[in-house]
Design a protein around this motif. Structure first.
Motif, PDB file in Angstrom:
ATOM      1  N   ARG A  56       0.832  -1.215   0.000  1.00  0.00           N
ATOM      2  CA  ARG A  56       0.000   0.000   0.000  1.00  0.00           C
ATOM      3  C   ARG A  56       0.862   1.259   0.000  1.00  0.00           C
ATOM      4  NH1 ARG A  56      -3.320  -3.289   3.385  1.00  0.00           N
ATOM      5  NH2 ARG A  56      -2.362  -2.432   5.270  1.00  0.00           N
ATOM      6  N   LYS A  57       2.015   1.212   0.654  1.00  0.00           N
ATOM      7  CA  LYS A  57       2.923   2.356   0.640  1.00  0.00           C
ATOM      8  C   LYS A  57       3.464   2.616  -0.768  1.00  0.00           C
ATOM      9  CE  LYS A  57       4.476   2.313   5.451  1.00  0.00           C
ATOM     10  NZ  LYS A  57       5.624   2.195   6.378  1.00  0.00           N
ATOM     11  N   LEU A  58       3.486   1.575  -1.569  1.00  0.00           N
ATOM     12  CA  LEU A  58       3.925   1.718  -2.959  1.00  0.00           C
ATOM     13  C   LEU A  58       2.775   2.152  -3.866  1.00  0.00           C
ATOM     14  CD1 LEU A  58       6.178  -1.468  -3.343  1.00  0.00           C
ATOM     15  CD2 LEU A  58       6.938   0.898  -3.045  1.00  0.00           C
ATOM     16  N   GLY A  59       1.573   2.297  -3.288  1.00  0.00           N
ATOM     17  CA  GLY A  59       0.424   2.712  -4.075  1.00  0.00           C
ATOM     18  C   GLY A  59      -0.395   1.565  -4.616  1.00  0.00           C
ATOM     19  N   ILE A  60      -0.059   0.315  -4.242  1.00  0.00           N
ATOM     20  CA  ILE A  60      -0.782  -0.865  -4.715  1.00  0.00           C
ATOM     21  C   ILE A  60      -1.862  -1.232  -3.705  1.00  0.00           C
ATOM     22  CG2 ILE A  60      -0.588  -3.316  -5.299  1.00  0.00           C
ATOM     23  CD1 ILE A  60       2.288  -2.800  -6.145  1.00  0.00           C
ATOM     24  N   PRO A  61      -3.144  -1.170  -4.076  1.00  0.00           N
ATOM     25  CA  PRO A  61      -4.206  -1.537  -3.147  1.00  0.00           C
ATOM     26  C   PRO A  61      -4.081  -3.014  -2.763  1.00  0.00           C
ATOM     27  CG  PRO A  61      -5.087  -0.374  -5.062  1.00  0.00           C
ATOM     28  CD  PRO A  61      -3.669  -0.730  -5.378  1.00  0.00           C
ATOM     29  N   ALA A  62      -3.834  -3.294  -1.506  1.00  0.00           N
ATOM     30  CA  ALA A  62      -3.611  -4.672  -1.062  1.00  0.00           C
ATOM     31  C   ALA A  62      -4.401  -4.957   0.194  1.00  0.00           C
ATOM     32  CB  ALA A  62      -2.121  -4.917  -0.808  1.00  0.00           C
ATOM     33  N   THR A  63      -4.999  -6.137   0.236  1.00  0.00           N
ATOM     34  CA  THR A  63      -5.728  -6.595   1.407  1.00  0.00           C
ATOM     35  C   THR A  63      -5.188  -7.961   1.803  1.00  0.00           C
ATOM     36  OG1 THR A  63      -7.429  -7.654   0.037  1.00  0.00           O
ATOM     37  CG2 THR A  63      -7.809  -5.363   0.709  1.00  0.00           C
ATOM     38  N   THR A  64      -5.592  -8.438   2.978  1.00  0.00           N
ATOM     39  CA  THR A  64      -5.196  -9.775   3.405  1.00  0.00           C
ATOM     40  C   THR A  64      -6.424 -10.682   3.435  1.00  0.00           C
ATOM     41  OG1 THR A  64      -5.477  -9.159   5.725  1.00  0.00           O
ATOM     42  CG2 THR A  64      -3.266  -8.930   4.785  1.00  0.00           C
ATOM     43  N   GLY A  65      -6.196 -11.964   3.219  1.00  0.00           N
ATOM     44  CA  GLY A  65      -7.275 -12.940   3.262  1.00  0.00           C
ATOM     45  C   GLY A  65      -7.007 -13.973   4.332  1.00  0.00           C
ATOM     46  N   ASN A  66      -7.846 -14.990   4.392  1.00  0.00           N
ATOM     47  CA  ASN A  66      -7.642 -16.060   5.353  1.00  0.00           C
ATOM     48  C   ASN A  66      -6.304 -16.733   5.118  1.00  0.00           C
ATOM     49  OD1 ASN A  66     -10.185 -15.606   6.454  1.00  0.00           O
ATOM     50  ND2 ASN A  66     -11.178 -16.979   4.965  1.00  0.00           N
ATOM     51  N   ALA A  67      -5.718 -17.206   6.196  1.00  0.00           N
ATOM     52  CA  ALA A  67      -4.399 -17.822   6.099  1.00  0.00           C
ATOM     53  C   ALA A  67      -4.405 -18.966   5.097  1.00  0.00           C
ATOM     54  CB  ALA A  67      -3.959 -18.328   7.472  1.00  0.00           C
ATOM     55  N   ALA A  68      -3.414 -18.992   4.233  1.00  0.00           N
ATOM     56  CA  ALA A  68      -3.297 -20.071   3.261  1.00  0.00           C
ATOM     57  C   ALA A  68      -2.656 -21.283   3.918  1.00  0.00           C
ATOM     58  CB  ALA A  68      -2.429 -19.613   2.086  1.00  0.00           C
ATOM     59  N   ALA A  69      -2.815 -22.426   3.290  1.00  0.00           N
ATOM     60  CA  ALA A  69      -2.098 -23.605   3.762  1.00  0.00           C
ATOM     61  C   ALA A  69      -0.610 -23.364   3.577  1.00  0.00           C
ATOM     62  CB  ALA A  69      -2.548 -24.827   2.971  1.00  0.00           C
ATOM     63  N   SER A  70       0.195 -24.078   4.320  1.00  0.00           N
ATOM     64  CA  SER A  70       1.641 -23.899   4.240  1.00  0.00           C
ATOM     65  C   SER A  70       2.098 -24.016   2.789  1.00  0.00           C
ATOM     66  CB  SER A  70       2.346 -24.946   5.095  1.00  0.00           C
ATOM     67  OG  SER A  70       3.734 -24.790   5.004  1.00  0.00           O
ATOM     68  N   ALA A  71       2.817 -23.002   2.307  1.00  0.00           N
ATOM     69  CA  ALA A  71       3.270 -22.972   0.918  1.00  0.00           C
ATOM     70  C   ALA A  71       4.741 -23.351   0.836  1.00  0.00           C
ATOM     71  CB  ALA A  71       3.054 -21.585   0.334  1.00  0.00           C
ATOM     72  N   ASP A  72       5.092 -24.078  -0.210  1.00  0.00           N
ATOM     73  CA  ASP A  72       6.492 -24.465  -0.399  1.00  0.00           C
ATOM     74  C   ASP A  72       7.332 -23.278  -0.862  1.00  0.00           C
ATOM     75  OD1 ASP A  72       5.957 -27.107   0.296  1.00  0.00           O
ATOM     76  OD2 ASP A  72       5.438 -27.640  -1.775  1.00  0.00           O
ATOM     77  N   SER A  73       6.715 -22.357  -1.599  1.00  0.00           N
ATOM     78  CA  SER A  73       7.433 -21.190  -2.111  1.00  0.00           C
ATOM     79  C   SER A  73       6.443 -20.068  -2.375  1.00  0.00           C
ATOM     80  CB  SER A  73       8.191 -21.539  -3.391  1.00  0.00           C
ATOM     81  OG  SER A  73       7.290 -21.943  -4.404  1.00  0.00           O
TER      82      SER A  73
END
Length: 428
Positions: free
Chosen positions: A362-379
């Motif tokens: 958001r500080k870079l001007g990109i509208p960003a939100t968070t969602g429910n936690a994802a399952a553990s990601a490998d990358s």
């Protein structure tokens, strides 16, 4: 200057060599760059960082007072292809708003990582007036933001620039409208005329009294002037007297890294590029737009336009030729960062990682939100729905590390998804 050094290397006289060799200042920068640097993806090619320094000491004091640190007025990367058949001179607008890494200030302290105009890196590293520290911080900043491995460094100050122009008897310019820029100490009529000394310096520094008053407008005039200067140097520097006057001014104001700090290595470099035809010397500018488009309160900076800027850096890193015509065509398809909607999901074991990343976006001007936690990601991964590929590539350009966006059949409409994995290095 490289064109002139070809003549010197061709046997203009040992007395010239001995007289000029001692003029060049050396900056031992290797030990100040750290180990986290981009890989060299095209062995044999060279990237040379060129800084136009406007230090206000000595004869330069009249160009501005109250500046306690070293200043850089112009910042370019000169890319020499591995086969030495083409070259690109890439201008980085000094008003570019970029992340600046922690740098040794030379006074026993280290600066904090932050974002600001790219030319501040020269001032931070040069806090104590040491060009070595100024060069090191600038190289670290350019490498971090472009992914280009910088092989060499050159800095030329005001006085050396004027001397080179004067030794050629001046350079012809053809402004379409009168120029009146008090900060650049320049008042010039419209129309073709030959300028030298203070007027030549003022012409390449002028910004507020001509055109749209932008830094990118000034870059265009600088590139045109450099092309004219190079062409005239090839034509005029045929006598030892002319050659000496030109190179004496250039070398007295020149500071380079240790590897090329001498007439011999510079002449060898010059000889390797003397066969590049003028139509394959490309003057380029990083695609950019006013940051105001993303952050309405910021009317002073520009940001780099992605994915075009990222592709430009990748092409140069891999030694692929880029022309100004190609770059201009690509940059015409513009999408602002503020038009990229992102949902950030946390696939790491670090609590709050998604919220932190979204805040940085958001500080870079990109509208960003968070969602429910994802399952553990490998990358770390970026996925996008149909029609959002360009937006996904823009997001990828702001994620540290090599993350390639992939289309996802079930992606949310009109939204790009960023899943943080254990390899996530942050937002930049």
């Amino acid at each position: 200057m490289l064109a002139a050094l070809v003549l010197l290397g061709g046997g203009a006289g040992a007395w010239l060599y001995m007289s000029l060799d001692g003029n060049i200042h050396s900056a031992g920068i290797k030990g100040k760059l750290g180990g986290d640097r981009p890989d060299n993806l095209s062995p044999g090619s060279k990237n040379i960082l060129v800084v136009g320094s406007d230090s206000r000491e000595g004869a330069n004091a009249k160009y501005g007072k109250g500046l306690e640190t070293m200043q850089s007025d112009t910042l370019m990367v000169m890319h020499l292809s591995a086969d030495r058949k083409w070259a690109g001179v890439l201008s980085l607008p000094r008003d570019s708003y970029v992340p600046i890494p922690a740098c040794d200030k030379g006074d026993g302290t280290t600066s904090e990582p932050h974002s600001f105009k790219i030319n501040e890196s020269f001032a931070i590293g040069g806090t104590t007036g040491d060009v070595t520290g100024a060069a090191a911080c600038t190289i670290k900043t350019v490498e971090q933001n472009t992914g280009l491995r910088i092989d060499h460094f050159m800095s030329v100050d005001f006085q050396g620039f004027k001397g080179m122009v004067n030794a050629l008897g001046g350079i012809e310019v053809c402004p379409k409208e009168p120029i009146d820029d008090k900060k650049a100490h320049l008042k010039l009529d419209a129309g073709c005329q030959t300028i030298r000394d203070e007027k030549a310096l003022g012409y390449v520094r002028a910004r507020y009294g001509v055109g749209d008053g932008s830094d990118t407008g000034r870059i265009g005039r600088q590139q045109e002037f450099m092309q004219a200067l190079a062409d005239k140097a090839r034509q005029k520097l045929t006598s030892p007297k002319d050659l000496y006057g030109f190179l004496d001014s250039a070398t007295k104001s020149l500071t380079t890294d240790e590897e090329i700090a001498g007439i011999k290595p510079l002449a060898e470099l010059a000889s390797s590029v003397q066969g590049i035809p003028s139509d394959r010397l490309h003057f380029l500018t990083v695609p950019n737009y006013p940051r105001e488009a993303d952050i309405p309160t910021d009317k002073a900076n520009v940001v780099w336009q992605h994915p075009q800027a990222g592709k430009l850096f990748s092409d140069l890193a891999r030694d692929r030729e880029v022309t100004s015509k190609q770059l201009k065509a690509a940059a015409s398809d513009k999408i602002y960062a503020s038009q990229v909607r992102v949902q950030v999901l946390n696939g790491t074991k670090e609590p709050g990682a998604a919220a932190k990343a979204a805040g940085r976006l958001r500080k870079l001007g990109i509208p960003a939100t968070t969602g429910n936690a994802a399952a553990s990601a490998d990358s770390t991964e970026i996925t996008y729905p149909k029609g959002q590929r360009a937006q996904a590539r823009i997001l990828a350009a702001h994620i540290r590390g090599d993350v390639k966006p992939e289309a996802a059949a079930k992606a949310a409409a009109g939204q790009v998804t960023l899943v943080l994995g254990p390899d996530f290095k942050g937002v930049g």
